[in-house]
Design a protein around this motif. Structure first.
Motif, PDB file in Angstrom:
ATOM      1  N   PHE A 158       8.723  -2.285  -3.843  1.00 28.07           N
ATOM      2  CA  PHE A 158       8.217  -2.644  -2.523  1.00 28.07           C
ATOM      3  C   PHE A 158       8.799  -1.736  -1.443  1.00 28.07           C
ATOM      4  CE2 PHE A 158       7.359  -7.280  -3.901  1.00 28.07           C
ATOM      5  CZ  PHE A 158       6.179  -6.872  -4.498  1.00 28.07           C
ATOM      6  N   LEU A 159      10.089  -1.398  -1.576  1.00 30.55           N
ATOM      7  CA  LEU A 159      10.706  -0.488  -0.610  1.00 30.55           C
ATOM      8  C   LEU A 159      10.050   0.885  -0.661  1.00 30.55           C
ATOM      9  CD1 LEU A 159      14.514  -1.305  -1.027  1.00 30.55           C
ATOM     10  CD2 LEU A 159      12.975  -2.071   0.780  1.00 30.55           C
ATOM     11  N   PHE A 160       9.759   1.357  -1.857  1.00 31.15           N
ATOM     12  CA  PHE A 160       9.114   2.657  -2.000  1.00 31.15           C
ATOM     13  C   PHE A 160       7.739   2.666  -1.340  1.00 31.15           C
ATOM     14  CE2 PHE A 160       6.314   5.530  -4.420  1.00 31.15           C
ATOM     15  CZ  PHE A 160       6.972   6.728  -4.202  1.00 31.15           C
ATOM     16  N   ASN A 161       7.014   1.564  -1.422  1.00 31.12           N
ATOM     17  CA  ASN A 161       5.701   1.488  -0.799  1.00 31.12           C
ATOM     18  C   ASN A 161       5.789   1.553   0.718  1.00 31.12           C
ATOM     19  OD1 ASN A 161       3.241   0.808  -2.739  1.00 31.12           O
ATOM     20  ND2 ASN A 161       5.070  -0.097  -3.624  1.00 31.12           N
ATOM     21  N   ILE A 162       6.864   1.039   1.283  1.00 33.99           N
ATOM     22  CA  ILE A 162       7.055   1.150   2.733  1.00 33.99           C
ATOM     23  C   ILE A 162       7.264   2.611   3.112  1.00 33.99           C
ATOM     24  CG2 ILE A 162       8.479   0.447   4.691  1.00 33.99           C
ATOM     25  CD1 ILE A 162       9.157  -2.093   3.199  1.00 33.99           C
ATOM     26  N   VAL A 163       7.982   3.358   2.267  1.00 29.44           N
ATOM     27  CA  VAL A 163       8.170   4.793   2.519  1.00 29.44           C
ATOM     28  C   VAL A 163       6.823   5.510   2.518  1.00 29.44           C
ATOM     29  CG1 VAL A 163       9.304   6.897   1.747  1.00 29.44           C
ATOM     30  CG2 VAL A 163      10.442   4.700   1.441  1.00 29.44           C
ATOM     31  N   VAL A 164       5.968   5.177   1.560  1.00 31.98           N
ATOM     32  CA  VAL A 164       4.640   5.790   1.492  1.00 31.98           C
ATOM     33  C   VAL A 164       3.842   5.465   2.753  1.00 31.98           C
ATOM     34  CG1 VAL A 164       2.448   5.823   0.240  1.00 31.98           C
ATOM     35  CG2 VAL A 164       4.609   5.738  -1.027  1.00 31.98           C
ATOM     36  N   ALA A 165       3.927   4.218   3.215  1.00 28.69           N
ATOM     37  CA  ALA A 165       3.224   3.826   4.435  1.00 28.69           C
ATOM     38  C   ALA A 165       3.752   4.608   5.641  1.00 28.69           C
ATOM     39  CB  ALA A 165       3.382   2.321   4.668  1.00 28.69           C
ATOM     40  N   ASP A 166       5.047   4.820   5.698  1.00 30.87           N
ATOM     41  CA  ASP A 166       5.622   5.574   6.811  1.00 30.87           C
ATOM     42  C   ASP A 166       5.158   7.029   6.823  1.00 30.87           C
ATOM     43  OD1 ASP A 166       6.947   3.383   7.771  1.00 30.87           O
ATOM     44  OD2 ASP A 166       8.847   3.834   6.803  1.00 30.87           O
ATOM     45  N   ILE A 188       0.997  -4.813  -8.836  1.00 34.11           N
ATOM     46  CA  ILE A 188       0.909  -5.701  -7.682  1.00 34.11           C
ATOM     47  C   ILE A 188       0.886  -4.895  -6.395  1.00 34.11           C
ATOM     48  CG2 ILE A 188       2.064  -7.556  -6.423  1.00 34.11           C
ATOM     49  CD1 ILE A 188       0.730  -8.381  -9.051  1.00 34.11           C
ATOM     50  N   SER A 189       1.681  -3.821  -6.340  1.00 30.55           N
ATOM     51  CA  SER A 189       1.683  -2.962  -5.157  1.00 30.55           C
ATOM     52  C   SER A 189       0.313  -2.319  -4.959  1.00 30.55           C
ATOM     53  CB  SER A 189       2.759  -1.881  -5.289  1.00 30.55           C
ATOM     54  OG  SER A 189       4.045  -2.453  -5.349  1.00 30.55           O
ATOM     55  N   ILE A 190      -0.304  -1.886  -6.057  1.00 32.90           N
ATOM     56  CA  ILE A 190      -1.648  -1.306  -5.969  1.00 32.90           C
ATOM     57  C   ILE A 190      -2.636  -2.346  -5.457  1.00 32.90           C
ATOM     58  CG2 ILE A 190      -3.540  -0.272  -7.290  1.00 32.90           C
ATOM     59  CD1 ILE A 190      -1.429   0.855  -9.198  1.00 32.90           C
ATOM     60  N   PHE A 191      -2.486  -3.578  -5.922  1.00 37.07           N
ATOM     61  CA  PHE A 191      -3.363  -4.662  -5.477  1.00 37.07           C
ATOM     62  C   PHE A 191      -3.221  -4.911  -3.978  1.00 37.07           C
ATOM     63  CE2 PHE A 191      -3.866  -9.222  -4.560  1.00 37.07           C
ATOM     64  CZ  PHE A 191      -5.205  -9.377  -4.890  1.00 37.07           C
ATOM     65  N   ILE A 192      -1.980  -4.859  -3.473  1.00 35.87           N
ATOM     66  CA  ILE A 192      -1.763  -5.064  -2.034  1.00 35.87           C
ATOM     67  C   ILE A 192      -2.437  -3.964  -1.225  1.00 35.87           C
ATOM     68  CG2 ILE A 192       0.008  -5.084  -0.220  1.00 35.87           C
ATOM     69  CD1 ILE A 192       1.867  -6.493  -2.183  1.00 35.87           C
ATOM     70  N   TRP A 193      -2.321  -2.706  -1.684  1.00 31.58           N
ATOM     71  CA  TRP A 193      -2.979  -1.604  -0.978  1.00 31.58           C
ATOM     72  C   TRP A 193      -4.496  -1.800  -0.962  1.00 31.58           C
ATOM     73  CZ3 TRP A 193      -0.831   1.981   2.043  1.00 31.58           C
ATOM     74  CH2 TRP A 193       0.531   2.271   1.882  1.00 31.58           C
TER      75      TRP A 193
END
Length: 345
Positions: free
Chosen positions: A62-70, A144-149
């Motif tokens: 989840f933390l890594f996904n925030i980096v991608v969003a940033d 799950i991260s892919i699903f959220i995106w």
């Protein structure tokens, strides 16, 4: 009918021009500074997550996904600053405009979604300790991260309208039932993405703080760290997301009442707070440090000067005290002390 359409088009163009050249030139320089700080910071964070911390092994997906969003946000800042410097609130090119809006609002939605997920995880770990934590199960599954995106896409696509960024809604063009419904839907999506997560965040924070107050012995250290995590998320929300939502509500109200003089001022306040919201790409690394001490240790050992390294590694950001970290081995050779990071736990 043609005259009404021309008036609508001219109004749309006027609304998207900057009401004050000086204000937007200052905002453009602010975004340049944000880009100059955000790009190396997020590149260094990305390097740590992939090569040093190995996020897929340390339950930090989840933390890594925030980096991608940033990164989506940082990529938009130079173009956004360029348009502000040329006294335009968005790009006159339709493709560029829609792409920018898509990336900016996808960043906002992803950042909020994953930050709230982290807070909910801390809430279950502290308040409902011992019960089955569904968030902890989700953290182990990258799907799950892919699903959220993918879930964010339907909420982001409605904002890909040139007039949305200029808040050109309800009465600013030739109104039809279709326009009224779509404008209303876009505004509802914008506010729901911020207001509901903030309510959830406040609830989690209050419950965790109350749990800490009732705890007299035992796991107070864990509780304090959980409080630091949710409070850091509250700070990000309070600075980056909530003010621009309030400003947009005021701007919509002023425009519906057709107070032109007040609108010129509120527009500048709204755009200034939107630029302030881009600070999340600089503030999110603080959340990473509070959320996972392993990331903090890996980052310090990689990028901090040797003079500060040992002191920072011993400092527990969740407690405000100095402790001995389990993520380093200290080897003494003569008068030199070498600190070797242990990334995998």
């Amino acid at each position: 009918m043609n005259s009404q359409q021309n008036m609508s088009t001219n109004s749309s163009i006027d609304d998207c021009n900057t009401p004050s050249h000086l204000t937007y030139e200052i905002l453009s320089w602010v975004m340049v500074v944000q880009f100059m700080l955000g790009l190396p910071l997020n590149l260094s964070v990305l390097y740590i997550f992939i090569f040093r911390f190995k996020f897929w092994k340390n339950k930090a997906i989840f933390l890594f996904n925030i980096v991608v969003a940033d990164f989506l946000l940082v990529a938009c800042l130079p173009a956004k600053a360029y348009h502000y410097r040329h006294h335009q609130r968005h790009s006159p090119n339709d493709v560029v405009c829609k792409t920018m809006l898509f990336m900016l609002f996808l960043n906002r939605g992803a950042s909020i979604a994953f930050l709230i997920t982290l807070s909910i995880d801390r809430y279950f770990n502290v308040v409902h300790l011992g019960r089955r934590n569904f968030v902890k199960i989700l953290k182990k599954s990258p799907q799950i991260s892919i699903f959220i995106w993918l879930l964010l896409l339907p909420l982001t696509i409605p904002t890909m309208v040139k007039t949305f960024e200029c808040c050109n809604s309800h009465g600013r063009k030739v109104e039809t039932y279709y326009h009224d419904v779509t404008d209303t839907f876009r505004e509802i999506v914008f506010f729901i993405q911020i207001v509901i997560p903030f309510i959830v965040l406040v609830y989690c924070t209050v419950r965790i703080v109350n749990r800490l107050r009732k705890k007299t012995v035992g796991e107070k250290t864990k509780l304090r760290r959980a409080v630091c995590v949710v409070l850091s998320v509250v700070v990000v929300f309070s600075i980056c997301f909530l003010p621009c939502a309030v400003a947009r509500a005021v701007l919509l109200s002023v425009r519906l009442k057709e107070w032109q003089a007040a609108e010129d001022i509120v527009v500048q306040v709204y755009d200034s707070l939107m630029v302030l919201s881009y600070m999340d790409c600089l503030l999110d690394p603080l959340v990473y440090c509070f959320c996972n001490s392993g990331f903090k240790d890996a980052y310090i050992t990689s990028f901090c000067p040797a003079v500060l390294r040992e002191r920072l590694l011993k400092y527990d950001y969740g407690l405000g005290t100095t402790t001995t970290t389990s993520n380093t081995n200290t080897t003494t050779s003569g008068n030199k002390t070498i600190i070797l990071p242990i990334v995998e736990k």
